[in-house]
Write an enzyme that holds these catalytic residues in place. Sequence first.
Site, short mmCIF file in Angstrom:
data_model
loop_
_atom_site.label_atom_id
_atom_site.label_comp_id
_atom_site.label_asym_id
_atom_site.label_seq_id
_atom_site.Cartn_x
_atom_site.Cartn_y
_atom_site.Cartn_z
N THR A 35 37.89 14.52 52.78
CA THR A 35 36.54 14.72 53.34
C THR A 35 35.66 15.54 52.41
OG1 THR A 35 37.32 16.65 54.58
CG2 THR A 35 37.27 14.55 55.77
N ASP A 56 47.56 16.44 47.78
CA ASP A 56 47.60 16.50 49.24
C ASP A 56 48.53 17.64 49.64
OD1 ASP A 56 48.12 16.24 51.93
OD2 ASP A 56 48.44 14.07 51.86
N TYR A 62 54.17 23.06 43.77
CA TYR A 62 54.79 24.17 43.03
C TYR A 62 53.79 24.66 41.99
CZ TYR A 62 58.75 22.61 45.61
OH TYR A 62 59.56 22.26 46.66
N ASN A 99 53.59 24.52 53.92
CA ASN A 99 53.68 24.51 52.45
C ASN A 99 52.94 25.71 51.85
OD1 ASN A 99 55.23 22.18 52.31
ND2 ASN A 99 53.43 20.83 52.31
N GLY A 102 54.83 28.83 52.32
CA GLY A 102 55.95 28.86 51.36
C GLY A 102 55.49 29.34 50.00
N TYR A 145 43.20 17.95 66.02
CA TYR A 145 42.61 19.10 65.30
C TYR A 145 42.96 20.41 66.01
CZ TYR A 145 38.84 21.87 63.07
OH TYR A 145 38.11 22.81 62.37
P1 NAD Z 1 35.29 19.90 54.92
O1 NAD Z 1 35.80 18.62 55.47
O2 NAD Z 1 33.98 19.91 54.24
O3 NAD Z 1 36.34 20.54 53.92
C1 NAD Z 1 37.73 20.39 54.08
C2 NAD Z 1 38.33 20.13 52.70
O4 NAD Z 1 39.74 20.00 52.83
C3 NAD Z 1 37.83 18.82 52.06
O5 NAD Z 1 37.44 19.06 50.73
C4 NAD Z 1 39.04 17.91 52.15
O6 NAD Z 1 39.05 16.93 51.15
C5 NAD Z 1 40.18 18.91 52.04
N1 NAD Z 1 41.45 18.43 52.59
C6 NAD Z 1 41.67 17.91 53.83
N2 NAD Z 1 42.98 17.58 53.96
C7 NAD Z 1 43.58 17.91 52.79
C8 NAD Z 1 44.92 17.83 52.31
N3 NAD Z 1 45.90 17.33 53.08
N4 NAD Z 1 45.19 18.27 51.07
C9 NAD Z 1 44.21 18.79 50.30
N5 NAD Z 1 42.92 18.89 50.68
C10 NAD Z 1 42.62 18.45 51.92
O7 NAD Z 1 35.30 20.94 56.14
P2 NAD Z 1 34.75 22.45 56.20
O8 NAD Z 1 33.68 22.48 57.20
O9 NAD Z 1 34.49 22.96 54.83
O10 NAD Z 1 36.01 23.18 56.82
C11 NAD Z 1 36.88 23.95 56.02
C12 NAD Z 1 37.88 24.66 56.91
O11 NAD Z 1 37.19 25.51 57.83
C13 NAD Z 1 38.73 23.71 57.74
O12 NAD Z 1 40.05 24.19 57.78
C14 NAD Z 1 38.10 23.78 59.12
O13 NAD Z 1 39.05 23.54 60.12
C15 NAD Z 1 37.58 25.21 59.15
N6 NAD Z 1 36.44 25.33 60.08
C16 NAD Z 1 35.20 24.87 59.74
C17 NAD Z 1 34.14 24.99 60.65
C18 NAD Z 1 32.74 24.54 60.34
O14 NAD Z 1 31.84 24.71 61.17
N7 NAD Z 1 32.45 24.02 59.17
C19 NAD Z 1 34.38 25.55 61.91
C20 NAD Z 1 35.67 25.96 62.22
C21 NAD Z 1 36.69 25.87 61.29
#
Ligand code: NAD
Length: 309
Positions: A35, A56, A62, A99, A102, A145
């Site tokens: 995303t 991912d 590592y 992960n 870890g 989520y």
């Molecule tokens: P976003 O989607 O813009 O960013 C999430 C990022 O994580 C993306 O760059 C995506 O490519 C990466 N990602 C997802 N799955 C992955 C994986 N398996 N391996 C590696 N990269 C992966 O969302 P955001 O708004 O920047 O949110 C960032 C964090 O903050 C998230 O954990 C979200 O739950 C938390 N959060 C955000 C909000 C908000 O209002 N924006 C509110 C509450 C919590």
Amino acid sequence: MNILITGGAGFIGAHLCKRLLKDNNVVICVDNFITGRKDNIRDLLNEPNFRLISHDISQPLYIDDDLDWVMHFASPASPRGYLRFPIKTLKVGTLGTHNCLGIAKSKHAKFFLASTSEIYGDPLIHPQPEEYFGNVNPIGPRSCYDEAKRAAEAMVFAYQKQHNIDMRVVRIFNTYGPLMRADDGRVISNLICQALTNNDLTVYGNGLQTRSFCFIDDLIEGIIKFMQVDFSGPLNLGNPDEITILNLAERIIKISGSSSSIKFLSLPEDDPKQRRPDITKAKKILNWQPRVSLEEGLKRTIAWFKQNL
Ligand code: NAD
Ligand code: UDP
């Protein structure tokens, strides 16, 4: 410090990478771009203190470098994002957190989890203090989520108890600002893009549901301060200025000078009716509170989208 950030190419993660680099840290960003966008971090790719690992994080990783912090921000975060990728969302919140823990354990690094106000579900207590256990439908459309983040929090606290990991858990409430994706479906990016292109603004339900929106700069400041105190959390960070979605749409039309109208669409299942953070703890422990008003934050975000649409 050497800091590993997962999700560093996302909206919040990219702002965090930029801020930590500005503060003279070495930043290793791990992202699989599910995303996120390379554009968010393109300006960092030639920085000597920045490194990108395309990976991912639900799969083991590592790292050779010493690390001071592992900050786990990776996860689809908009309802559109996690409804599209429910299993990947569950995996990154559970396996991904495991992960990352870890890595932190093996490096004797501190650990930081980006949790969410969604762990409170459709809250029956208002505003939401950290002590509230929440009201989550465990099998509803948002559960991939909400429950992943609840499991992530449980795992981090278990690692603290069993392995004495030094950790922080932040519960982030709706945050907005530059670098949001125009098409990620969240209300502020949707409404601004619709207003700027003179399309009808889509309000779901009757628009009387509420949210409380925090400008990204305020959130980043809160995160940095949280890293500096000896307190694990969970800690709410957000702006307690609560507004109905209908009122938000009207303000966006006004500020952007748009000629768009509002159109009402059906309310998604399990859409929380109200949300506002109780930030008493953050005020006391971090000496932090949001400074950017919704009016000012919307102006800055609209200006950014005007340049980047
Ligand atoms: P976003 O989607 O813009 O960013 C999430 C990022 O994580 C993306 O760059 C995506 O490519 C990466 N990602 C997802 N799955 C992955 C994986 N398996 N391996 C590696 N990269 C992966 O969302 P955001 O708004 O920047 O949110 C960032 C964090 O903050 C998230 O954990 C979200 O739950 C938390 N959060 C955000 C909000 C908000 O209002 N924006 C509110 C509450 C919590
Ligand atoms: N929403 C809306 N129109 C949109 C997008 C969202 O009315 O185009 C509503 C949505 O139903 C919810 C609120 O705005 O009540 C916030 O939605 P968002 O997806 O930004 O985040 P949430 O807080 O629900 O995770």
